[in-house]
Design an enzyme around this catalytic site. Structure first.
Site, PDB file in Angstrom:
ATOM      1  N   VAL A  11       0.761  -1.158   0.080  1.00  0.00           N
ATOM      2  CA  VAL A  11      -0.188  -0.040   0.047  1.00  0.00           C
ATOM      3  C   VAL A  11       0.762   1.216  -0.100  1.00  0.00           C
ATOM      4  O   VAL A  11       0.323   2.366  -0.245  1.00  0.00           O
ATOM      5  CB  VAL A  11      -0.817  -0.010   1.177  1.00  0.00           C
ATOM      6  CG1 VAL A  11      -0.191   0.547   2.580  1.00  0.00           C
ATOM      7  CG2 VAL A  11      -2.197   0.913   0.945  1.00  0.00           C
ATOM      8  N   SER A  12       1.934   1.121   0.062  1.00  0.00           N
ATOM      9  CA  SER A  12       3.083   2.337   0.202  1.00  0.00           C
ATOM     10  C   SER A  12       3.567   3.088  -1.034  1.00  0.00           C
ATOM     11  O   SER A  12       3.993   4.518  -0.807  1.00  0.00           O
ATOM     12  CB  SER A  12       4.366   1.954   1.002  1.00  0.00           C
ATOM     13  OG  SER A  12       3.937   1.460   2.368  1.00  0.00           O
ATOM     14  N   LEU A  50       5.933 -10.509   3.129  1.00  0.00           N
ATOM     15  CA  LEU A  50       5.655 -11.578   2.428  1.00  0.00           C
ATOM     16  C   LEU A  50       6.488 -12.764   2.385  1.00  0.00           C
ATOM     17  O   LEU A  50       6.280 -14.085   1.757  1.00  0.00           O
ATOM     18  CB  LEU A  50       4.872 -11.442   1.035  1.00  0.00           C
ATOM     19  CG  LEU A  50       3.414 -10.671   1.430  1.00  0.00           C
ATOM     20  CD1 LEU A  50       2.940 -10.020  -0.105  1.00  0.00           C
ATOM     21  CD2 LEU A  50       2.372 -11.497   1.765  1.00  0.00           C
ATOM     22  N   TYR A 156       9.441 -14.206 -12.156  1.00  0.00           N
ATOM     23  CA  TYR A 156       8.273 -13.227 -12.143  1.00  0.00           C
ATOM     24  C   TYR A 156       7.235 -13.736 -13.059  1.00  0.00           C
ATOM     25  O   TYR A 156       6.062 -13.800 -12.423  1.00  0.00           O
ATOM     26  CB  TYR A 156       8.710 -11.838 -12.650  1.00  0.00           C
ATOM     27  CG  TYR A 156       8.068 -10.773 -12.859  1.00  0.00           C
ATOM     28  CD1 TYR A 156       7.474 -10.206 -11.626  1.00  0.00           C
ATOM     29  CD2 TYR A 156       7.151 -10.415 -13.769  1.00  0.00           C
ATOM     30  CE1 TYR A 156       6.611  -9.178 -11.279  1.00  0.00           C
ATOM     31  CE2 TYR A 156       6.131  -9.490 -13.586  1.00  0.00           C
ATOM     32  CZ  TYR A 156       5.856  -8.987 -12.643  1.00  0.00           C
ATOM     33  OH  TYR A 156       4.885  -7.810 -12.280  1.00  0.00           O
ATOM     34  N   LYS A 160       3.312 -14.737 -11.764  1.00  0.00           N
ATOM     35  CA  LYS A 160       1.934 -14.262 -12.128  1.00  0.00           C
ATOM     36  C   LYS A 160       1.170 -15.229 -12.764  1.00  0.00           C
ATOM     37  O   LYS A 160      -0.170 -15.223 -12.730  1.00  0.00           O
ATOM     38  CB  LYS A 160       2.110 -13.266 -13.104  1.00  0.00           C
ATOM     39  CG  LYS A 160       2.980 -11.945 -12.636  1.00  0.00           C
ATOM     40  CD  LYS A 160       2.214 -11.195 -11.054  1.00  0.00           C
ATOM     41  CE  LYS A 160       2.935 -10.140 -10.843  1.00  0.00           C
ATOM     42  NZ  LYS A 160       2.289  -9.433  -9.457  1.00  0.00           N
TER      43      LYS A 160
END
Lengths: 265, 265
Positions: A11-12, A50, A156, A160
């Site tokens: 959220v940052s 995480l 990556y 996803k």
């Protein structure tokens, strides 16, 4: 009194920060999670790494009020040497986080997992995703990466692809719990990590950005996430929504040789 | 003064009528097109029979103000004997309509084509769609249907595959014109034509509706169409969005055998 309560990871900065701003502007209560120690636009910030199962357990224990929606937005870009961390943070950790937070999701709550255009090869990635998903220790994950020759870019993309396939797989379970789960797949977005993607995807990405006219902006993704979190999107379940300024369509048009269908040019 | 001006085909009933209602409630000016001679929730209704090239030309000539968005929503369900009309109305006519209306679409305008879950086999339908798209006379269309053994259900599915592929193919052209095009793919929706789909798709649809809990409602599709027409969705280009209560995800989970990925059940 706030209208609804939403939880957002990562959220940052970037998309997560824009989403928090939008939801706050609409009068909602926002609980943010991040590894960074500060964030604007949140009512409450809970520390979350995480990559650390202990941190995931502690963070989800701190969440003590029911939420109307969750955006699993935190994620690492492709960076050489971080293969293990990428798979842990972008997929295995998110999965653990969601599992632990499930009891606090209100009936009707919406789960939005932030996937990527880089995960659009999920139809071809099924078997590798299944092997990844079955791993249960950090040692196994390390061995898997070595055995399958997974570099940062593949880590990556795989993370996803896994998010998309896992969300598909959980759709019916979530419906049984009165919840809904979907993924968003942004293309190249102008955030602090765009340079990482430029290095990982090189000319291919540059060419796509050129054809799209520019990279996307975080707010353009956050607006869609906010819609998907809202009750207005309540029949969208188990979908993956591309938000990439046309990049996936360019690729499909070329791959399927669709130019003969054009009548508007 | 109205905020924006939107055009909707098939505005007299079902999803189109709900979309008109929503847009009017938000203060927009709505121009509806329909073969029916009355419609609620529109500021202006223009007669349009997508099966008749003359009617398409006349209708688009009557539109004399620029619009901020267009929802090509009109369509026929699978009905035996209507194969030619289905392909004409659901695809070839829509294509002609859009081509003629293009000069009236304002910069930034959003085009939403109403496809269907029934068109999700578009990856396998590419060659047939190319043959269909190359036809230029009603006689050629009739011969094509006979030669390829296309029944009403196939005509319907093919028309929706064509809409999706054609929208992909036009994405870059539209971007060049400052426009964006996308498709929506609803699953079984509770409108006046649900019985037609039940007859065409039989047990398969019944089973999907059972797993989803119910058919979708027109307003649940219209809400997404309204979002896609709005500037908030401006980076969604060339996408196909499933709104089917999870039906496509159930199918993918089975086809790809994803049950081993589930951790939340």
């Amino acid at each position: 009194m706030p209208q609804s309560t939403y939880a957002i990871t990562g959220v940052s900065s970037g998309i997560g920060a824009e989403l928090a701003r939008i939801l706050k502007e609409r009068g909602h209560y926002v609980i943010g999670f991040d590894i960074a120690t500060s964030a604007e636009h949140v009512d409450r910030l809970i520390a979350l790494d995480l990559n650390d199962p202990g941190s995931i357990a502690a963070a989800t224990k701190q969440l003590d009020i029911p939420v109307d929606g969750l955006c699993n937005n935190a994620g690492l870009p492709p960076r050489e040497g971080l293969e293990t961390t990428i798979l842990q943070v972008n997929y295995l950790g998110q999965r653990d986080f969601l599992k632990r937070i499930l009891p606090l999701l209100k009936p009707g709550a919406s789960i939005v997992n932030m996937a990527s255009r880089a995960g659009q090869g999920w139809r071809d990635g099924v078997h590798q995703v299944k092997r990844l998903s079955a791993l249960s220790t950090p040692k196994e994950l390390k061995d898997f990466i070595a055995a399958e020759g997974i570099d940062a870019t593949r880590a990556y993309n795989l993370s996803k692809e896994a998010l998309i396939l896992w969300s598909l797989a959980e759709t019916e379970t979530m419906i049984g719990r009165g919840l809904r789960i979907n993924t968003l797949s942004p293309g190249a977005i102008a955030t602090g990590i765009l340079d990482d993607f430029a290095r990982a995807f090189g000319d291919k990405m540059a060419r796509n950005v050129e054809r799209a006219g520019r990279p996307g902006n975080p707010v353009e993704i956050a607006n869609v996430a906010a819609f998907l979190l809202s009750p207005e999107a309540n029949w969208i379940k188990g979908s993956d929504i591309s938000i990439d300024g046309g990049m996936s369509a360019f690729a499909a048009t070329e791959m399927l040789d669709l130019e003969s269908l054009q009548v508007c040019s």
